[in-house]
Design a protein around this motif. Sequence first.
Motif, mmCIF file in Angstrom:
data_model
loop_
_atom_site.group_PDB
_atom_site.id
_atom_site.type_symbol
_atom_site.label_atom_id
_atom_site.label_comp_id
_atom_site.label_asym_id
_atom_site.label_seq_id
_atom_site.Cartn_x
_atom_site.Cartn_y
_atom_site.Cartn_z
ATOM 1 N N ARG A 142 -6.695 -11.223 5.486
ATOM 2 C CA ARG A 142 -7.647 -10.996 6.583
ATOM 3 C C ARG A 142 -8.237 -9.587 6.483
ATOM 4 N N LYS A 143 -7.386 -8.617 6.200
ATOM 5 C CA LYS A 143 -7.870 -7.233 6.153
ATOM 6 C C LYS A 143 -8.747 -6.965 4.927
ATOM 7 N N LEU A 144 -8.480 -7.677 3.843
ATOM 8 C CA LEU A 144 -9.229 -7.409 2.605
ATOM 9 C C LEU A 144 -10.280 -8.487 2.302
ATOM 10 N N CYS A 145 -10.547 -9.362 3.267
ATOM 11 C CA CYS A 145 -11.487 -10.457 3.000
ATOM 12 C C CYS A 145 -12.923 -9.928 2.948
ATOM 13 N N ALA A 146 -13.816 -10.837 2.565
ATOM 14 C CA ALA A 146 -15.214 -10.435 2.391
ATOM 15 C C ALA A 146 -15.833 -9.926 3.692
ATOM 16 N N ASP A 147 -15.483 -10.547 4.825
ATOM 17 C CA ASP A 147 -16.051 -10.089 6.099
ATOM 18 C C ASP A 147 -15.729 -8.615 6.328
ATOM 19 N N SER A 148 -14.495 -8.247 6.006
ATOM 20 C CA SER A 148 -14.088 -6.850 6.191
ATOM 21 C C SER A 148 -14.838 -5.955 5.213
ATOM 22 N N PHE A 149 -14.984 -6.419 3.987
ATOM 23 C CA PHE A 149 -15.695 -5.634 2.967
ATOM 24 C C PHE A 149 -17.149 -5.401 3.372
ATOM 25 N N LEU A 150 -17.775 -6.437 3.923
ATOM 26 C CA LEU A 150 -19.210 -6.347 4.230
ATOM 27 C C LEU A 150 -19.515 -5.292 5.299
ATOM 28 N N GLU A 151 -18.486 -4.883 6.042
ATOM 29 C CA GLU A 151 -18.699 -3.796 7.014
ATOM 30 C C GLU A 151 -19.102 -2.500 6.302
ATOM 31 N N TYR A 152 -18.743 -2.390 5.038
ATOM 32 C CA TYR A 152 -19.049 -1.169 4.278
ATOM 33 C C TYR A 152 -20.214 -1.351 3.305
ATOM 34 N N LEU B 268 -6.198 -2.979 -6.764
ATOM 35 C CA LEU B 268 -6.052 -1.738 -5.994
ATOM 36 C C LEU B 268 -5.628 -1.990 -4.547
ATOM 37 N N GLY B 269 -5.792 -3.232 -4.092
ATOM 38 C CA GLY B 269 -5.471 -3.540 -2.702
ATOM 39 C C GLY B 269 -4.226 -4.403 -2.574
ATOM 40 N N SER B 270 -4.421 -5.673 -2.784
ATOM 41 C CA SER B 270 -3.333 -6.613 -2.546
ATOM 42 C C SER B 270 -2.075 -6.283 -3.369
#
Lengths: 97, 643
Positions: B272-282, B323-325
């Motif tokens: 949830r934290k690393l999903c595309a929706d979260s990425f698109l905020e940046y 780098l994330g998961s």
Amino acid sequence: MTTRSDTIEVSVSGFGMLKSLITDKSIRLKRGSTLSDLLHFMVERYGMRFRQLVIDPETKEVSTSICILKNGQTANGLREELNDRDEITLFIFVGGG
Amino acid sequence: MAPNGYAGSILRVDLSQRRILKQGLSENLIRDFIGGRGIHVKTLYDEVPPTVGPLDPENRMIIGAGPLAGTLAPSAGRCQCTNKSPLTGILGDSNVGGHFGAELKFAGYDHIVISGKSEKPVYLWVNDDEAELRDASHLWGLDTWGTTSAIQDELGDRDVQVLTIGQAGENLVKYSALVCNLTRAAGRGMGGAVFGAKGLKAVVVRGTKGIRVADPESFLQTVEEFFQRIHDDPGPQQRSVEGTVSLVEVCNALGWLSHKNMQFSTNDEVARKLCADSFLEYSVKPKGCFNCPVHCSHFYRVNDGPLEGTQAEGLEFVGVIGLGSKTGVDYYPAVLKANELGNRFGFDVGSVGDVIAWSMECFERGILTEKDTDGLSLEFGNYESMLTLIERIARREGFGNILADGIINASEKIGKGSIQFANHIKGLPIMVDVRGAYGFALGHAVSNVGAIHLRGAVVAEEGWPARAIPDERAKKMFGTLEAKNPQSPVAKGAVVQWYERITVAADCVGMCKFVLTPYAGQKLITLEDVAMLLSQATGLRFAEKDLEMAAERILALERAFNAREGFSREDDTLPPRMWEPVESGPRKGFRFDRESWDKALDDYYNVHGWNNNGIPSKERLETLNLKYVGDELERLGKYDHKK
């Protein structure tokens, strides 16, 4: 009159662009409904954008670029009958990166 | 004169002698090896024997773009970078987007083959017909961004295309990349350290010529139809909006996420934290490669918080997983910062993430302490330590120096059973949990460059084949409907072979895999379509079966290259963790069984005509016009093994 025992409730969710278009958590269907019935119900319910993404304009069938998981596993086919409390997840095929 | 589509020349650069030669491209080479990856492996096999180490001057750095690169064919601007890999010691072969590949063709070259070693740092400047080596002493020590802009300033042209290394490559970090357009990396072939060892900081090209096509009318008609297909298919639309980061949630749902150095295959919170929706905020805006309508990359910027000012491009699936998961870092700005540093120092971001994740597991298990790590606390999720460590690896400082030599060398130094947590195939870190999907796992295991999902692995094996290929066609293609079942080992050799062939074709002609079936939507560009484009562009007649045959030849030659280095069946396997039962998620309890795996491997070798030790037979090589290769393997005793 339809009673509860005549129906099933399946949970529905999506990833990617389908996520925000699937506005229900679950959908109630007649017992004996298939995956195809569910998807066509969703196409009617979720409007043009969902239809554009999910239905192949040529075949009028669910696009082969749509991946369907039933309870976390690949669904075998659209004629597959659904059971109460099945979890259906839809996403658009994208590979690699 | 070379056929249309090709620029017609190979630039040969000997750094030791400071000699630059221009050679013609022979039609035989084209017929047998097409271009790009094919011509590269032929060159590498012929010129880099086992006695040449990856960092030796006589290793070759081969950079090239296939016959469709630079034409109007959709998404055809890929550049192939090939060398003996400093990380694995076998074939290093990687593919990068951006604009470098097309520019190379515009300058009049299909390939650049670099040998030797320069005493002082240099960069190669190719300006149409002029090519020269220029001093790069003032660039040595700069990151990829600083180098790119310094070269553009020096040449007075912001449009030159720069393929460069950062500090990681200079310092011979074994998983360093070649970076173009600031953020596009040929990552997994590890060419960065090869550049570094050669004293070569960058290759810079500027081209003003065009690419001729043989039958412009038919070619344009085909191109237009293919662009339409790409526009109509939901796959490229999805990729366009969210990029490859959209795979994070999918992988989590399928149990393919690699969390905390692959100890776990799912984690809903992390997904949830690393999903595309979260990425698109940046994300600021999507960015495209040469002539690509998909533009799956995104320029991103972090506008607040402790990592304010972070900016780069990507983020790709391998980056967010590595780098994330894998590291347990689920604070998005930190993943974005790590990716920025990866681009700037010039790393294969997947590999640097993986080696850090591995050291985090060692730390949590008490194998490493702060005494070993120069005071860094390396528990999973500690992003500050991750960011510090990335820089220390690039500069080979302290503990970073140990990690810079790759996970196998590091685990040998550290010992204490740490090799058990090293998740690699043939030395290359694996990015996803492949359990429960035979074709996906097999494709990773047999890949000729090590663990990578873009050489033949059945990507998205769960999810699509059951519906995408009608039963009748599946039976015809693979012999049995079992091919569609990911949990069955049956017929997976043929399915992997199908993926391999289209992949080789893409890498040879210079197209991006992501507009090809089966990598994107199921109604996109097929192998038959690629053959048509290639025929119309070149004026040579290529049928689907010609591309299949070329793919078989190229795969066999890659195999032979690795066999000559001592690799065989025992290397076509999975890391220890992948043999354990799945601990959670939809595939909980699944475990690969060795007997079935062996059968799947036999099946795979069999469809290619290779022996049961995974080496192309003499007879097979002869049918592929590679008799001299079979003779050499025989002379070296590579056929003596009996299973």
